[in-house]
Design a protein around this motif. Structure first.
Motif, PDB file in Angstrom:
ATOM      1  N   LYS A  63       0.821  -1.209   0.000  1.00 20.35           N
ATOM      2  CA  LYS A  63       0.000   0.000   0.000  1.00 20.35           C
ATOM      3  C   LYS A  63       0.861   1.268   0.000  1.00 20.35           C
ATOM      4  O   LYS A  63       0.480   2.286  -0.570  1.00 20.35           O
ATOM      5  CB  LYS A  63      -0.928   0.005   1.228  1.00 20.35           C
ATOM      6  N   THR A  64       2.040   1.167   0.635  1.00 20.76           N
ATOM      7  CA  THR A  64       2.857   2.372   0.770  1.00 20.76           C
ATOM      8  C   THR A  64       3.239   2.958  -0.592  1.00 20.76           C
ATOM      9  O   THR A  64       3.166   4.169  -0.798  1.00 20.76           O
ATOM     10  CB  THR A  64       4.139   2.058   1.569  1.00 20.76           C
ATOM     11  N   VAL A  65       3.652   2.099  -1.505  1.00 19.51           N
ATOM     12  CA  VAL A  65       4.063   2.576  -2.823  1.00 19.51           C
ATOM     13  C   VAL A  65       2.913   3.316  -3.503  1.00 19.51           C
ATOM     14  O   VAL A  65       3.098   4.360  -4.135  1.00 19.51           O
ATOM     15  CB  VAL A  65       4.516   1.379  -3.694  1.00 19.51           C
ATOM     16  N   ILE A  75      -3.757   8.703   5.391  1.00 21.92           N
ATOM     17  CA  ILE A  75      -3.769   8.170   6.749  1.00 21.92           C
ATOM     18  C   ILE A  75      -3.543   6.668   6.670  1.00 21.92           C
ATOM     19  O   ILE A  75      -4.349   5.932   6.099  1.00 21.92           O
ATOM     20  CB  ILE A  75      -5.103   8.489   7.441  1.00 21.92           C
ATOM     21  N   ASP A  76      -2.415   6.230   7.219  1.00 20.29           N
ATOM     22  CA  ASP A  76      -2.065   4.814   7.143  1.00 20.29           C
ATOM     23  C   ASP A  76      -2.648   4.081   8.346  1.00 20.29           C
ATOM     24  O   ASP A  76      -2.761   4.649   9.419  1.00 20.29           O
ATOM     25  CB  ASP A  76      -0.537   4.666   7.129  1.00 20.29           C
ATOM     26  N   GLU A  77      -2.996   2.817   8.154  1.00 21.22           N
ATOM     27  CA  GLU A  77      -3.567   2.007   9.225  1.00 21.22           C
ATOM     28  C   GLU A  77      -4.702   2.770   9.884  1.00 21.22           C
ATOM     29  O   GLU A  77      -4.764   2.951  11.087  1.00 21.22           O
ATOM     30  CB  GLU A  77      -2.499   1.631  10.263  1.00 21.22           C
ATOM     31  N   GLN A  78      -5.660   3.139   9.063  1.00 22.83           N
ATOM     32  CA  GLN A  78      -6.680   4.067   9.508  1.00 22.83           C
ATOM     33  C   GLN A  78      -7.540   3.496  10.632  1.00 22.83           C
ATOM     34  O   GLN A  78      -8.123   4.242  11.396  1.00 22.83           O
ATOM     35  CB  GLN A  78      -7.528   4.491   8.318  1.00 22.83           C
ATOM     36  N   VAL A 137       1.816  -3.005  13.652  1.00 24.76           N
ATOM     37  CA  VAL A 137       1.408  -2.442  12.365  1.00 24.76           C
ATOM     38  C   VAL A 137       2.576  -1.915  11.542  1.00 24.76           C
ATOM     39  O   VAL A 137       3.486  -1.287  12.053  1.00 24.76           O
ATOM     40  CB  VAL A 137       0.383  -1.294  12.520  1.00 24.76           C
ATOM     41  N   GLY A 138       2.520  -2.244  10.258  1.00 25.42           N
ATOM     42  CA  GLY A 138       3.349  -1.562   9.288  1.00 25.42           C
ATOM     43  C   GLY A 138       4.826  -1.877   9.205  1.00 25.42           C
ATOM     44  O   GLY A 138       5.423  -1.685   8.164  1.00 25.42           O
ATOM     45  N   VAL A 139       5.423  -2.360  10.307  1.00 26.25           N
ATOM     46  CA  VAL A 139       6.877  -2.509  10.299  1.00 26.25           C
ATOM     47  C   VAL A 139       7.320  -3.443   9.171  1.00 26.25           C
ATOM     48  O   VAL A 139       6.759  -4.507   8.966  1.00 26.25           O
ATOM     49  CB  VAL A 139       7.386  -3.028  11.667  1.00 26.25           C
TER      50      VAL A 139
HETATM   51 MG    MG Z   1       1.677  -0.476   5.631  1.00 27.74          MG
END
Ligand code: MG
Ligand code: ADP
Length: 692
Positions: free
Chosen positions: A297-299, A395-398, A549-551
């Protein structure tokens, strides 16, 4: 007469200590009390005849206590027994023995001569027919009979400090004295489901089962209608706002994509196109990006950000934890600085440590110039972080943020475009409900270079084998996470216990380097620890769920989760998403000693699948959909009665009604719609943010 909106504290007949107990359940007004709905009903017009044999369905009996006794066994332990006989015993009736193990309070309540109503499963124990830990109520006097017995009787969710009897009594009195005109019926005219007041009577004290069903229908419909009206009004509010057009050529984006060490998946490409269209339009973008952990998702977010930046705006990227914000910041610096993009980082921690700072400038350019992109945590919302012209907020990990926080970042004029991202999958039929005010894009494809993740559940006794396996992986150059069971960071962290745990792990994995990571470690230190792990200087991270999350550390291919039973399925899936991010085969080991069928079924789901949708569906089946609408995720009030799956039809009708009303009158200005306005205002008030 009492009023529907009256605070309970004004009702003198409610004893003060009970008020405190009610407050703990967030019951403060008459309305709150009357919308504390029964969990089930007992038809106490008809008691069953005393049984002769085992029964797997619980039965409801009424009888008289003829004997009580206390039996001791195994030293300390006690069984309290009460013998119950049928009131009009026939020659054939057999007494029933009620038994409670180690429950001191029961023996204080029950005495010989009392009449009892009990509900439970009869079991043959040797010669005797017993009922173990039945639900029960003492019939105290005949006045009460009309409230608690000889009717379809409501049974409320068990609560501490308030017995069934007390609860039922309070609700009964409140309904008796309720001013019917004070109860607003907030339903569209087109729906004829009677008055709310009548429905409340019938849901608590039904005259017939059919009336009860009708009452439930009324109340569920009201609940859904209010929710759909709120969602609909958010949507029409957004449509009325002036948005910004971001119609960049996309040169920066091109450069960025060319520089990536991988090709986009076709799902990523499709979503970027969707975003490009939204950004270029005059309307405000309000889009939810769903994609399983690791789907990239980040890209996609960066692509959107670059389009906004190239068209001359600023962009913000907000993440729920400091670790994640720092990670995003590092990734963005690496990829975007060569393109001449100026970046800044803003987290609460950085602020704390050095007093009010101007924006930390991580860019190559002079700090005089405003940054193109500001990355940060909640700190972005506060402390005068000023955006000169915010064009896009990501907004990430909303699901970790509340709706009000989303609003806070985006409620400026002209309205910035908004992209929210989540890895929490929701079946498509339900997204309409939960995220009804957002358009949805889905990344439904994983990058092809991913190694498989193998998940295995092991008893703690198998730890030596597990360790042998772990060491082999570490020797092969992989890295590991060990997640230990402090479920969340707000749970009081026993630093000493964590340290002891850590020492043990160092011992177990020697000579590999381990580090300890948890939420109480000061921010700069936390960041340094993550950095060493990322660079591969540390082999194993012994951590709490701060890494949930996210790492993203692709070389970490091993995860061991202690006391896995203590985590929810969704959370385990998120945690597991930290591995399997590179091309190595990854392993997730769930350690658990709990053998209950529920736990084993839960953990088995993860052994079977790595697909987030499948995990989520299993999760809903196991938990029921009650929890589905977490406030943090949806910003909607929790449903008290409606069931999103069972009552899906009612939801569709409610949605249609709400849409019809709002499309005719988007601002709810017509006189006949005033009553609905209030509904929305009220719900906004209840919509609180819930940040974890
Ligand atoms: Mg992520
Ligand atoms: P998530 O969707 O969970 O936020 P990330 O955006 O962190 O996932 O991506 C996970 C990892 O996959 C990152 O290291 C990222 O660089 C990488 N990645 C993203 N897209 C692709 C792709 N198309 N092919 C290969 N790797 C990719």
């Amino acid at each position: 007469m009492i009023q529907y909106s009256q605070p309970l504290s004004e009702l003198e007949w409610i004893p003060r200590p009970k008020l405190t107990a009610l407050r703990r359940l967030e019951i403060e007004t008459v309305e709150d009390l009357l919308t504390h709905y029964p969990r089930r009903y007992e038809d106490r017009k008809h008691f069953a005849a005393f049984p002769y044999e085992d029964s797997d369905t619980p039965i409801l009996l009424c009888g008289e206590v003829t004997k009580t006794r206390l039996v001791r066994f195994g030293g300390w332990k006690k069984i309290f027994e009460a013998t119950l006989e049928e009131s009009n015993a026939s020659a054939l009736s057999q007494p029933l023995v009620l038994r409670w193990f180690n429950l001191h309070y029961v023996q204080k309540i029950i005495a010989t001569g009392q009449r009892l109503v009990v509900f439970g499963k009869p079991r043959l124990r040797g010669e005797r027919l017993c009922m173990e830990h039945p639900e029960f109520e003492v019939i105290e006097n005949d006045d009460e009979m009309s409230v608690h017995f000889r009717r379809i009787t409501p049974i409320y969710p068990a609560t501490e400090g308030l017995s069934q009897r007390v609860f039922r009594g309070m609700i009964f009195s409140a309904l008796e004295n309720l001013d019917p005109d004070s109860v607003p019926t907030l339903l569209p005219k087109s729906v004829d489901l009677g008055t709310r007041e009548h429905a409340l009577h019938e849901i608590h004290f039904p005259t017939t089962a059919a009336q009860c069903d009708a009452a439930r229908k009324h109340l569920v419909f009201s609940e859904f209608f209010a929710m759909q009206l709120l969602i609909g009004s958010r949507r029409s509010e957004a449509a009325l706002r002036t948005g910004q057009m971001h119609s960049a050529q996309g040169e920066m984006l091109e450069k960025f994509l060319r520089g990536l060490p991988f090709d986009l998946t076709s799902a990523q490409e499709r979503v970027i196109e969707e975003l490009r269209r939204d950004l270029a339009s005059r309307h405000q973008m309000n889009r939810l990006l769903q994609g399983d952990v690791g789907s990239g998702k980040t890209v996609v977010a960066i692509a959107a950000i670059l389009l906004a930046v190239e068209s001359g705006s600023q962009a913000a990227l907000m993440a729920p934890t400091q670790i994640l914000a720092e990670q995003h910041y590092a990734v963005l610096c690496r990829w975007l600085e060569p393109l001449g993009v100026r970046l800044a980082l803003r987290t609460g921690a950085r602020h704390e440590e050095s007093g009010p700072l101007p924006l930390f400038d991580g860019g190559i350019n002079s700090s005089e110039e405003k940054p193109h992109i500001i990355v940060g945590t909640h700190a972005l919302l506060y402390e005068g972080v000023s955006f000169e012209d915010l064009g896009l907020a990501v907004i990430d990990e909303q699901h970790k943020f509340g709706v009000s926080q989303r609003a806070r970042l985006t409620a400026r004029e002209p309205a910035p475009d908004v992209l929210v991202m989540t890895a929490t999958p929701i079946p498509r039929t339900l997204t309409m409900t939960v995220y009804g005010d957002l358009d949805v894009s889905v990344i439904d494809e994983m990058p092809s270079d991913r190694g498989k993740i193998i998940t295995a559940v092991r008893e703690r006794g198998k730890l030596p084998e597990v360790l042998t396996f772990m060491r082999r992986e570490l020797e092969a150059g992989r890295q590991a996470y060990v997640v230990y069971p402090l479920i969340d960071e707000s749970e009081k962290l026993d630093v000493k216990a964590a340290a002891a745990e850590f020492e043990q792990w160092q011992e177990r994995l020697r000579p590999f380097r381990c580090e300890l990571l948890h939420g109480r470690i000061p921010a700069p230190e936390k960041q340094a620890i993550m950095e060493r792990f990322r660079r591969g200087e540390t082999s194993a991270l012994i951590s709490t769920t701060v890494i949930e999350v996210g790492v993203d550390v692709p070389n970490a291919a091993l995860m061991l989760i202690e006391n896995a039973e203590r985590f929810g399925l969704a959370q385990l899936h998120q945690l597991r998403g930290r591995i399997g991010r590179g091309s190595h085969k990854s392993y997730c080991i769930l350690l658990s000693d709990e053998q209950s069928p529920e736990t084993m079924a839960k953990l088995a789901v993860l052994e079977k699948t790595t697909d987030g949708f499948a995990v989520a569906e299993a999760d809903w089946e196991m938990r029921g959909p009650g929890d589905l609408l977490g406030t943090a995720q949806s910003g909607l009030p929790a449903l008290k009665l409606g069931n999103l799956i069972k009552d899906a039809d009612l939801m569709r009708q409610a949605r249609a009604s709400a849409t019809a009303i709002l499309s005719a009158d988007p601002r709810l200005e017509a006189p006949e719609n005033q009553r609905f306005r209030q509904l929305i205002v009220e719900q906004h008030g209840r919509t609180f943010s819930n940040v974890s």
